[in-house]
Motif scaffolding. Structure first.
Motif, short mmCIF file in Angstrom:
data_model
loop_
_atom_site.label_atom_id
_atom_site.label_comp_id
_atom_site.label_asym_id
_atom_site.label_seq_id
_atom_site.Cartn_x
_atom_site.Cartn_y
_atom_site.Cartn_z
N GLN A 97 0.06 10.13 -13.18
CA GLN A 97 0.89 9.00 -13.59
C GLN A 97 2.18 9.00 -12.77
O GLN A 97 2.67 10.07 -12.38
CB GLN A 97 1.21 9.06 -15.08
N GLY A 98 2.71 7.83 -12.53
CA GLY A 98 3.92 7.81 -11.72
C GLY A 98 4.71 6.53 -11.85
O GLY A 98 4.21 5.50 -12.35
N TYR A 99 5.97 6.62 -11.41
CA TYR A 99 6.87 5.48 -11.38
C TYR A 99 7.30 5.24 -9.94
O TYR A 99 7.58 6.18 -9.20
CB TYR A 99 8.10 5.74 -12.24
N LEU A 100 7.38 3.98 -9.56
CA LEU A 100 7.82 3.59 -8.23
C LEU A 100 8.88 2.49 -8.36
O LEU A 100 8.65 1.49 -9.04
CB LEU A 100 6.64 3.06 -7.41
N ARG A 101 10.01 2.72 -7.71
CA ARG A 101 11.06 1.70 -7.68
C ARG A 101 11.24 1.21 -6.25
O ARG A 101 11.61 1.98 -5.36
CB ARG A 101 12.38 2.25 -8.21
N VAL A 102 10.96 -0.07 -6.02
CA VAL A 102 11.16 -0.71 -4.72
C VAL A 102 11.72 -2.11 -4.96
O VAL A 102 11.34 -2.78 -5.93
CB VAL A 102 9.86 -0.79 -3.89
N ASN A 105 12.82 -3.22 -8.37
CA ASN A 105 11.80 -3.36 -9.42
C ASN A 105 11.19 -1.99 -9.72
O ASN A 105 10.87 -1.23 -8.81
CB ASN A 105 10.70 -4.33 -8.99
N LEU A 106 11.01 -1.69 -11.01
CA LEU A 106 10.43 -0.43 -11.44
C LEU A 106 8.99 -0.68 -11.91
O LEU A 106 8.75 -1.52 -12.77
CB LEU A 106 11.25 0.18 -12.57
N TRP A 107 8.05 0.11 -11.32
CA TRP A 107 6.64 -0.03 -11.65
C TRP A 107 6.11 1.29 -12.19
O TRP A 107 6.51 2.36 -11.74
CB TRP A 107 5.84 -0.42 -10.41
N PHE A 108 5.15 1.20 -13.13
CA PHE A 108 4.47 2.38 -13.67
C PHE A 108 3.00 2.28 -13.33
O PHE A 108 2.38 1.23 -13.48
CB PHE A 108 4.65 2.45 -15.18
N TYR A 109 2.43 3.43 -12.89
CA TYR A 109 1.01 3.47 -12.55
C TYR A 109 0.30 4.51 -13.39
O TYR A 109 0.74 5.66 -13.48
CB TYR A 109 0.82 3.81 -11.07
N ASP A 110 -0.82 4.10 -14.00
CA ASP A 110 -1.65 5.00 -14.79
C ASP A 110 -3.03 5.05 -14.14
O ASP A 110 -3.76 4.06 -14.15
CB ASP A 110 -1.77 4.49 -16.23
N PRO A 111 -3.39 6.20 -13.53
CA PRO A 111 -4.68 6.27 -12.82
C PRO A 111 -5.89 6.15 -13.74
O PRO A 111 -6.98 5.83 -13.28
CB PRO A 111 -4.62 7.65 -12.16
N SER A 112 -5.72 6.41 -15.03
CA SER A 112 -6.86 6.33 -15.95
C SER A 112 -7.35 4.89 -16.12
O SER A 112 -8.51 4.65 -16.46
CB SER A 112 -6.49 6.91 -17.32
N VAL A 113 -6.46 3.93 -15.88
CA VAL A 113 -6.85 2.52 -15.96
C VAL A 113 -6.73 1.82 -14.62
O VAL A 113 -7.16 0.67 -14.45
CB VAL A 113 -6.02 1.77 -17.03
N GLY A 114 -6.10 2.50 -13.63
CA GLY A 114 -5.96 1.94 -12.29
C GLY A 114 -5.14 0.68 -12.24
O GLY A 114 -5.43 -0.24 -11.47
N ARG A 115 -4.08 0.64 -13.05
CA ARG A 115 -3.29 -0.59 -13.13
C ARG A 115 -1.80 -0.30 -13.01
O ARG A 115 -1.31 0.71 -13.51
CB ARG A 115 -3.57 -1.30 -14.46
N TRP A 116 -1.08 -1.20 -12.35
CA TRP A 116 0.38 -1.14 -12.25
C TRP A 116 1.01 -2.05 -13.28
O TRP A 116 0.54 -3.17 -13.50
CB TRP A 116 0.84 -1.57 -10.86
#
Length: 266
Positions: A97-102, A105-116
Motif C-alpha cells: 500500500q502506498g501514498y503518492l503526492r504529485v 494531489n494526494l493519492w492512495f494505492y491499494d494493490p489488493s484491489v489495484g485501484r487509486w
C-alpha cells in the motif's frame, strides 16, 4: 524487523523534559509578526534538504481494546517539486500500500484491489494517528500565519509558543496549530493541533532530534528521530514513530509516479 511496542514506562522516559507547560509568560517585548515569520523560516530551514530524501520508518499504533500494530515503511520526497511517497513494507496486511503526492494531489494505492483513490491532507496514514505532512518537509512559514502566545518552560527547555492559523486556500491536516519551539535549537518540541471549531484533535511530541549532512544543501538537515502522536478524541489511541535511517542521495527521476509505486507493490 519490527519495533518493540513502547510501554507506558518507557514512553514516560522518552518524554521526560516535555511535560505540561505552565502558563506562558508574556514577554515585555514579544516577537512582532516579522520576527515570528523569521522564526518559522528558521524551523523550516533546519529540516529542509533542498534535494531528495529517503528514510526508513517504524510506527506502532495503539488503540483501545486492540492489539498493537507495528508498521515499517519507506518515505521518499523531492524538494524541487514537492513530490512525495510513502510505501508500506510491513505488516503483510499493509504491504505494498502506498501514498503518492504529485501536483498538490494526494493519492492512495491499494494493490489488493489495484485501484487509486484521491485523499485529502486529513487522511490518517495507514489508519494511524499520523498525517502525510508529518513526514514531509516543514513549510510552516508558507502555510500558516503566526500569532504570539508567549514563552516559558516546557520541562527543562526554554520555549517560544506560537499559534498558527492556516493560510486561505491551503489544504492542511490541521488548520490551527499551537507550537512550542526550543529557543536554543529552533527545533519543535511539541504541537497541539486543532479543528477550525477550536477542538483539540491531536497532541504531538518531538523528544529526540538528529541530523545528517546534505551535499545539495551544503549544510546539515535536522529530522525528528522520534515522534509521539496522541489522539485527543479517542484518548486511548496513539502512534509512536521512529525514523531509523535517512539518505539524502539523489533518487531516480522515474520514482514519483503511479507506475513506479504499482511495480513496487507487486
Amino acid at each position: 524487523m519490527r519495533p518493540a511496542p513502547l510501554c507506558s514506562t518507557v514512553l514516560a522516559g522518552l518524554l521526560v523534559g516535555l511535560g505540561s507547560l505552565p502558563a506562558e509568560r508574556a514577554l515585555a517585548a514579544p516577537l512582532d509578526h516579522g520576527q515570528m515569520v523569521t522564526l518559522l523560516k528558521a524551523v523550516d530551514e533546519r529540516q529542509n534538504s533542498q534535494g531528495d530524501y529517503r528514510s526508513l520508518i517504524y510506527m506502532v499504533q495503539k488503540e483501545k481494546d486492540k492489539v498493537d500494530v507495528a508498521y515499517q515503511a519507506e518515505v521518499l520526497r523531492r524538494s524541487k517539486d514537492q513530490k512525495f511517497i510513502i510505501l508500506f513494507l510491513q505488516p503483510k496486511t499493509s504491504q505494498g500500500q502506498g501514498y503518492l503526492r504529485v501536483d498538490q494531489n494526494l493519492w492512495f494505492y491499494d494493490p489488493s484491489v489495484g485501484r487509486w483513490e484521491r485523499r485529502t491532507e486529513r487522511e490518517r496514514i495507514g489508519g494511524t494517528n499520523s498525517r502525510r505532512s508529518d513526514f514531509d518537509e516543514s513549510r510552516l512559514a508558507q502555510e500558516y500565519d503566526p500569532a504570539w502566545v508567549g514563552e516559558g518552560k516546557l520541562g527543562k527547555y526554554d520555549a517560544v509558543t506560537l499559534k498558527l492559523t492556516g493560510k486561505e486556500g491551503v489544504d492542511l491536516a490541521f488548520p490551527v496549530v499551537k507550537i512550542w519551539v526550543d529557543k536554543d535549537s529552533d527545533n519543535v518540541l511539541k504541537r497541539e493541533e486543532y479543528a477550525l471549531s477550536g477542538r483539540l484533535m491531536r497532541t504531538s511530541y518531538y523528544p529526540k532530534w538528529s541530523k545528517v549532512h546534505s551535499e545539495s544543501k551544503g549544510a546539515d538537515v535536522w529530522f525528528p528521530q522520534e515522534i509521539h502522536f496522541f489522539d485527543e478524541i479517542e484518548k486511548q489511541n496513539s502512534t509512536h514513530i521512529v525514523i531509523k535511517s535517512v539518505d539524502l542521495k539523489t533518487l531516480p527521476e522515474n520514482i514519483f509516479t503511479k507506475a513506479w509505486l504499482e511495480e513496487k507493490s507487486r
